[in-house]
Design an enzyme around this catalytic site. Structure first.
Site, mmCIF file in Angstrom:
data_model
loop_
_atom_site.group_PDB
_atom_site.id
_atom_site.type_symbol
_atom_site.label_atom_id
_atom_site.label_comp_id
_atom_site.label_asym_id
_atom_site.label_seq_id
_atom_site.Cartn_x
_atom_site.Cartn_y
_atom_site.Cartn_z
ATOM 1 N N CYS A 167 -1.333 34.880 -60.489
ATOM 2 C CA CYS A 167 -1.578 35.100 -59.064
ATOM 3 C C CYS A 167 -2.999 34.667 -58.814
ATOM 4 O O CYS A 167 -3.940 35.321 -59.250
ATOM 5 C CB CYS A 167 -1.402 36.568 -58.670
ATOM 6 S SG CYS A 167 -1.922 36.873 -56.962
ATOM 7 N N CYS A 174 -4.912 37.340 -56.092
ATOM 8 C CA CYS A 174 -5.424 38.638 -56.576
ATOM 9 C C CYS A 174 -4.714 38.999 -57.867
ATOM 10 O O CYS A 174 -5.141 38.601 -58.935
ATOM 11 C CB CYS A 174 -5.302 39.720 -55.516
ATOM 12 S SG CYS A 174 -3.670 39.896 -54.771
ATOM 13 N N SER A 175 -3.604 39.695 -57.775
ATOM 14 C CA SER A 175 -2.955 40.191 -58.990
ATOM 15 C C SER A 175 -1.491 40.511 -58.732
ATOM 16 O O SER A 175 -0.955 41.420 -59.342
ATOM 17 C CB SER A 175 -3.676 41.440 -59.472
ATOM 18 O OG SER A 175 -3.756 42.370 -58.405
ATOM 19 N N CYS A 176 -0.841 39.806 -57.809
ATOM 20 C CA CYS A 176 0.561 40.065 -57.526
ATOM 21 C C CYS A 176 1.364 39.891 -58.812
ATOM 22 O O CYS A 176 1.148 38.927 -59.559
ATOM 23 C CB CYS A 176 1.083 39.131 -56.437
ATOM 24 S SG CYS A 176 0.212 39.343 -54.863
#
Lengths: 210, 129
Positions: free
Chosen positions: A112, A115-117
Site C-alpha cells: 500500500c 499508508c497501510s491498507c
C-alpha cells in the site's frame, strides 16, 4: 538499606503516569464515548478480536482450501470477498478482497503506497515492515530487489505484478502449491502458508510443515 | 489519489533497508490497541469512511516523512493518532483545544490516582464535580 526501600516505595506510589500520547488517546476516546459514537465495551471487543482471533492463519486456511478444492479456487478467483466469507471471514478491511494467484509466468506482490491498507480479516494487522516507507517505495520501484531483501529469488522468466492496495480493494496472494505436498490434508497445507507468502515476499516450502 | 512524491520514494527505495520482524506482537503498547480500536469503532458507526481514513492516515505519514520522520515506520501509531485527531476536528466532532484540555486532565488524573487503583477522569484534582 531502609533509605533505599523507602525510595523504592516512593517511586511506586507515582507510577500512575500517562505519557503525552497515552493521555491523547484517552482524551479522544473519552470525548467520543461522551458523544455516544463509541461504546467502551465495543473497543475491548475489537482489540480482543484483532489480538487473538484474526491473523494470517485465516488466510492460510483460504489458500489451503484453494489448493485442495479446484471449485473453491475458481470461486476465490471470481469473487474473493464471497469465497473468503464462505470460511467465515469478513468485516472491516475485507469489504472487497481480490485474490491474486501466482502462476509460473507471474508472481504477485502486494503493497500500500498510500499508508497501510491490508486485508485484515484474512491476514490480521500488517507487520511493521509493510507499513515502513522503504517497503512502500521499493516494492513499486524495484520489486525484484524487494524480494531479494526477503531472500526470495524468482526464475528469470517469471514477471512480478505489484498490486497497490486501497481502502476499497485489498489483495491476498495465493502462492503456487509446492511440489512434494501431494496427498496432504488442508491442515497440513495451511501450516506451510506463511503470512509473507500471502503478501508475496515469501514462498511456501514443504519443509515448514507442522 | 495523492501518492508519496517520486524523489523521496526513490531515495527511500535506494538507501533505506526494509525493517523486518517475525510474526511478532500486533501492538507494541496498549495505547496503540486503543487508538486502533477507536478508528475501527468510528468507521463501524459511519463517523468516517475507510477511504477518508486511508487518506487522512496517508497524508499524515507523508507529511511526517517529508519533515524528517522515522523511515522505519516505528512512528506509525503516532501518525495514526494525529490522523484521527485531525479527522475528528475536520468533521467538527472535536477541537484542538478541547483535546488538549482533556489530555491534560487525564495526565493530572493519572498522577493523582494511587498505585493499583484504576485511573479515572474524576480523579483529576481540577475536575468540576
Amino acid at each position: 538499606m531502609s533509605g533505599h526501600d523507602h525510595h523504592h516505595h516512593h517511586d511506586h506510589e507515582h507510577d500512575n503516569h500517562f505519557t503525552p500520547i497515552e493521555a491523547r488517546v484517552k482524551a479522544l476516546e473519552s470525548l467520543m464515548v461522551e458523544k455516544g459514537y463509541v461504546d467502551p465495551s465495543a473497543l475491548d471487543a475489537i482489540i480482543d478480536t484483532y489480538e487473538t482471533k484474526i491473523g494470517p492463519r485465516n488466510g492460510a486456511r483460504v489458500v489451503a482450501k484453494a489448493w485442495s478444492d479446484p471449485a473453491y479456487a475458481a470461486r476465490l478467483k471470481a469473487d474473493g470477498t464471497a469465497a473468503v466469507a464462505e470460511l467465515g471471514y469478513g468485516g472491516r478491511g475485507g469489504e472487497h478482497i481480490v485474490a491474486c494467484f501466482n502462476t509460473p509466468e507471474e508472481h504477485n506482490l502486494i503493497v500500500c503506497t498510500l499508508c497501510s491498507c491490508y486485508p485484515w480479516p484474512v491476514l490480521g494487522l500488517p507487520p511493521v515492515w509493510y507499513k515502513s516507507p522503504p517497503y512502500r517505495s521499493k516494492a513499486v520501484i524495484d520489486p525484484r530487489g524487494t524480494l531479494a531483501d526477503f531472500g526470495v529469488t524468482l526464475p528469470e522468466g517469471q514477471r512480478i505484478r505489484v498490486w497497490d492496495s486501497t481502502a476499497e480493494t485489498r489483495f491476498i496472494v495465493v502462492p503456487m502449491r509446492p511440489a512434494g505436498t501431494e496427498g496432504w490434508s488442508e491442515d497440513e497445507l495451511a501450516s506451510i502458508v506463511s503470512r509473507d507468502s500471502m503478501i508475496g515476499v515469501g514462498l511456501p516450502s514443504p519443509e515448514d510443515r507442522s | 489519489m495523492s501518492r508519496p512524491d517520486a524523489a523521496l520514494a526513490e531515495a527511500l527505495a535506494a538507501g533505506t533497508p526494509i525493517p523486518r520482524d517475525a510474526e511478532g506482537p500486533v501492538f507494541a503498547e496498549p495505547w496503540q490497541a486503543q487508538a486502533f480500536a477507536l478508528v475501527v469503532a468510528l468507521q463501524n458507526r459511519g463517523v468516517f469512511s475507510a477511504d477518508e481514513w486511508a487518506q487522512a492516515l496517508g497524508g499524515e505519514i507523508r507529511e511526517a516523512l517529508a519533515n524528517g520522520g522515522c523511515r522505519d515506520g516505528s512512528d506509525y501509531y503516532e501518525r495514526w493518532c494525529e490522523a484521527l485527531e485531525h479527522l475528528l476536528i475536520e468533521k467538527g466532532l472535536a477541537s484542538h483545544d478541547g483535546v488538549d484540555a482533556r489530555a491534560a486532565a487525564w495526565e493530572r488524573a493519572a498522577e493523582a490516582t494511587p498505585h493499583g487503583k484504576p485511573i479515572l477522569l474524576e480523579n483529576d484534582p481540577l475536575a468540576q464535580h
